[in-house]
Design a protein around this motif. Sequence first.
Motif, PDB file in Angstrom:
ATOM      1  N   LEU A 217     -13.446  -2.486 -99.940  1.00  0.00           N
ATOM      2  CA  LEU A 217     -13.394  -1.585 -98.785  1.00  0.00           C
ATOM      3  C   LEU A 217     -13.008  -0.175 -99.219  1.00  0.00           C
ATOM      4  O   LEU A 217     -13.673   0.811 -98.856  1.00  0.00           O
ATOM      5  CB  LEU A 217     -12.382  -2.109 -97.761  1.00  0.00           C
ATOM      6  CG  LEU A 217     -12.098  -1.173 -96.578  1.00  0.00           C
ATOM      7  CD1 LEU A 217     -13.292  -1.126 -95.639  1.00  0.00           C
ATOM      8  CD2 LEU A 217     -10.830  -1.606 -95.836  1.00  0.00           C
ATOM      9  N   ILE A 218     -11.935  -0.066-100.010  1.00  0.00           N
ATOM     10  CA  ILE A 218     -11.453   1.241-100.452  1.00  0.00           C
ATOM     11  C   ILE A 218     -12.477   1.915-101.372  1.00  0.00           C
ATOM     12  O   ILE A 218     -12.713   3.130-101.284  1.00  0.00           O
ATOM     13  CB  ILE A 218     -10.092   1.105-101.154  1.00  0.00           C
ATOM     14  CG1 ILE A 218      -9.031   0.632-100.159  1.00  0.00           C
ATOM     15  CG2 ILE A 218      -9.672   2.424-101.793  1.00  0.00           C
ATOM     16  CD1 ILE A 218      -8.837   1.552 -98.968  1.00  0.00           C
ATOM     17  N   ALA A 219     -13.094   1.135-102.252  1.00  0.00           N
ATOM     18  CA  ALA A 219     -14.109   1.706-103.139  1.00  0.00           C
ATOM     19  C   ALA A 219     -15.284   2.249-102.326  1.00  0.00           C
ATOM     20  O   ALA A 219     -15.804   3.338-102.615  1.00  0.00           O
ATOM     21  CB  ALA A 219     -14.598   0.656-104.139  1.00  0.00           C
ATOM     22  N   GLY A 220     -15.700   1.508-101.299  1.00  0.00           N
ATOM     23  CA  GLY A 220     -16.806   1.968-100.462  1.00  0.00           C
ATOM     24  C   GLY A 220     -16.441   3.188 -99.633  1.00  0.00           C
ATOM     25  O   GLY A 220     -17.203   4.157 -99.571  1.00  0.00           O
ATOM     26  N   LEU A 221     -15.257   3.148 -98.997  1.00  0.00           N
ATOM     27  CA  LEU A 221     -14.826   4.284 -98.184  1.00  0.00           C
ATOM     28  C   LEU A 221     -14.583   5.521 -99.047  1.00  0.00           C
ATOM     29  O   LEU A 221     -14.914   6.643 -98.653  1.00  0.00           O
ATOM     30  CB  LEU A 221     -13.557   3.925 -97.415  1.00  0.00           C
ATOM     31  CG  LEU A 221     -13.695   2.856 -96.322  1.00  0.00           C
ATOM     32  CD1 LEU A 221     -12.340   2.556 -95.695  1.00  0.00           C
ATOM     33  CD2 LEU A 221     -14.696   3.286 -95.255  1.00  0.00           C
ATOM     34  N   GLY A 222     -13.998   5.307-100.217  1.00  0.00           N
ATOM     35  CA  GLY A 222     -13.753   6.425-101.129  1.00  0.00           C
ATOM     36  C   GLY A 222     -15.049   7.079-101.581  1.00  0.00           C
ATOM     37  O   GLY A 222     -15.136   8.307-101.692  1.00  0.00           O
ATOM     38  N   THR A 223     -16.054   6.257-101.842  1.00  0.00           N
ATOM     39  CA  THR A 223     -17.369   6.785-102.221  1.00  0.00           C
ATOM     40  C   THR A 223     -17.982   7.580-101.073  1.00  0.00           C
ATOM     41  O   THR A 223     -18.539   8.670-101.280  1.00  0.00           O
ATOM     42  CB  THR A 223     -18.308   5.630-102.598  1.00  0.00           C
ATOM     43  OG1 THR A 223     -17.742   4.894-103.686  1.00  0.00           O
ATOM     44  CG2 THR A 223     -19.682   6.148-102.996  1.00  0.00           C
ATOM     45  N   LEU A 224     -17.868   7.049 -99.861  1.00  0.00           N
ATOM     46  CA  LEU A 224     -18.414   7.723 -98.679  1.00  0.00           C
ATOM     47  C   LEU A 224     -17.772   9.102 -98.483  1.00  0.00           C
ATOM     48  O   LEU A 224     -18.470  10.099 -98.256  1.00  0.00           O
ATOM     49  CB  LEU A 224     -18.186   6.854 -97.441  1.00  0.00           C
ATOM     50  CG  LEU A 224     -18.708   7.410 -96.111  1.00  0.00           C
ATOM     51  CD1 LEU A 224     -20.234   7.480 -96.136  1.00  0.00           C
ATOM     52  CD2 LEU A 224     -18.228   6.548 -94.951  1.00  0.00           C
TER      53      LEU A 224
END
Length: 508
Positions: A217-224
Amino acid sequence: MKKGFFERFLNTVERAGNALPHPAILFASFALLVLFVSWLVSYLDPIVLHPSTGESIKAVNLISQEGLHLILTKTVTNFTNFAPLGTVLVALLGVGIAERSGLIGTALRQVVIMAPTRILSFVIVFAGVISNTASEVGYVLLVPLAATMFVAAGRHPLAGLAAAFAGVSGGYSANLLLGTIDPLLAGLSEEAAHIIDVDYIVSPACNYYFMFVSTFLIAGLGTLVTERIIIPRLGLYVAAETEEIPTIERLTALEKRGLWYALGVTIAMSILILWGILPENGILRDASTGSILKSPLMQGIVTIIFVFFGLTGIAYGLGAKTFTKSDEVIAGMSKSMETLGSYIVLVFFAAQFVAYFSWSNIGLIFALKGAAFLQSINLSTVPLVICFVLLAAVINLVMGSASAKWAIMAPVFIPMLMMLGYSPEFTQLAYRIGDSVSNIISPMMSYFALIVAFIAKYDKKAGIGTVVSLMLPYSFVFLIGWLVLLFLWIWMGLPIGPGAEIYYKGLV
């Protein structure tokens, strides 16, 4: 083109933050302010009781003979015992060897060549989250390397730095593996749970399922956030005339040989570590309990990083023929220390402020008063959890240690939520979310000064405001995303870790 409200807001935050004095002067001012506040609070003499011991907590007046003696006798040890200082210095000695040999630059080039630019942000944020298994090494190693990787890929270095910092600090509680913080928090939670249930046991893995999912979740949100907000806001990076921009060139035969040498050392060290931890009586396990989590391996991770980068750097240097004499190894270590001059000055004042704050008990009083206020508000479950997460986030702005805050908050909130039917593991989980999301915007966080120093390499005018404005979008998005995941978890009634449920059934 007219700027949007959010961009104008971030620019205002940056200007306001950069209007502040140099962080070293700011910490010195805070230290003096603590002296005055300690006198004022001790004069008002608020009544605060520690929730677990019942002991009265009083403010200590540092403008007194006792305070003067503490300041005179502890100034040196406040500085030398400041934990981030030793971690940074020792780790960077090894990293300096690897940098001087060319290992890091060559490895980065290879990563950039192999990894498409479109997934670089995800890889960096994900790596930042994973780095938390090795304690604070991510701050020292990954953050500056991410900036270099972005420059090498033709992108803005501050975007890479922000992505790495978001993963390392904002994703502090998430991971695919258990870290050193897990058993520490679990022990405090178990002691607090004993106020209600003397036989209750909290496992170090009690939040593992939720944190495993949170990693992605954090990796995806951070990328976004990096791709949609940070990179467009920063725009194109224009390097200074004297700045050497990394180029992405194919590896030469010598460079490839150097990487093979470094890989050989990596494999050898991995075998030695496995030999030390796989047997039940392995030499790297805890001698008395056989534990890995509390073993010399985990406690000595910074030393291992130093040895690893030192040996792989030397191996690469010999293979690539970038090291021809021993003096070059020492030169690499010396060079890495030269870059930390301003950081060391800043740490001196930061260490004094942190010590004064601790001696005065102001942090304890603030945390207990805030916790008592939230406990007195009769809220339903959803707003109560949101308020608790926000309280943990706010307290994190003035108290950096996750375990210190939890030692204060757990005896209040774990019994309270147990009485409402929620498990200690769930309360600990909610705390960890709040503690993580404000790390990246807290100037009081131990490594915040180091991040400012890293940013100043690419933006000479950067200050606290630059860091806060860069990281605020991550903080907001992580908070919202994590809360959504938490409430979905509650709605589905999933276990949050092995044998750890959301609800406490002891009162049923």
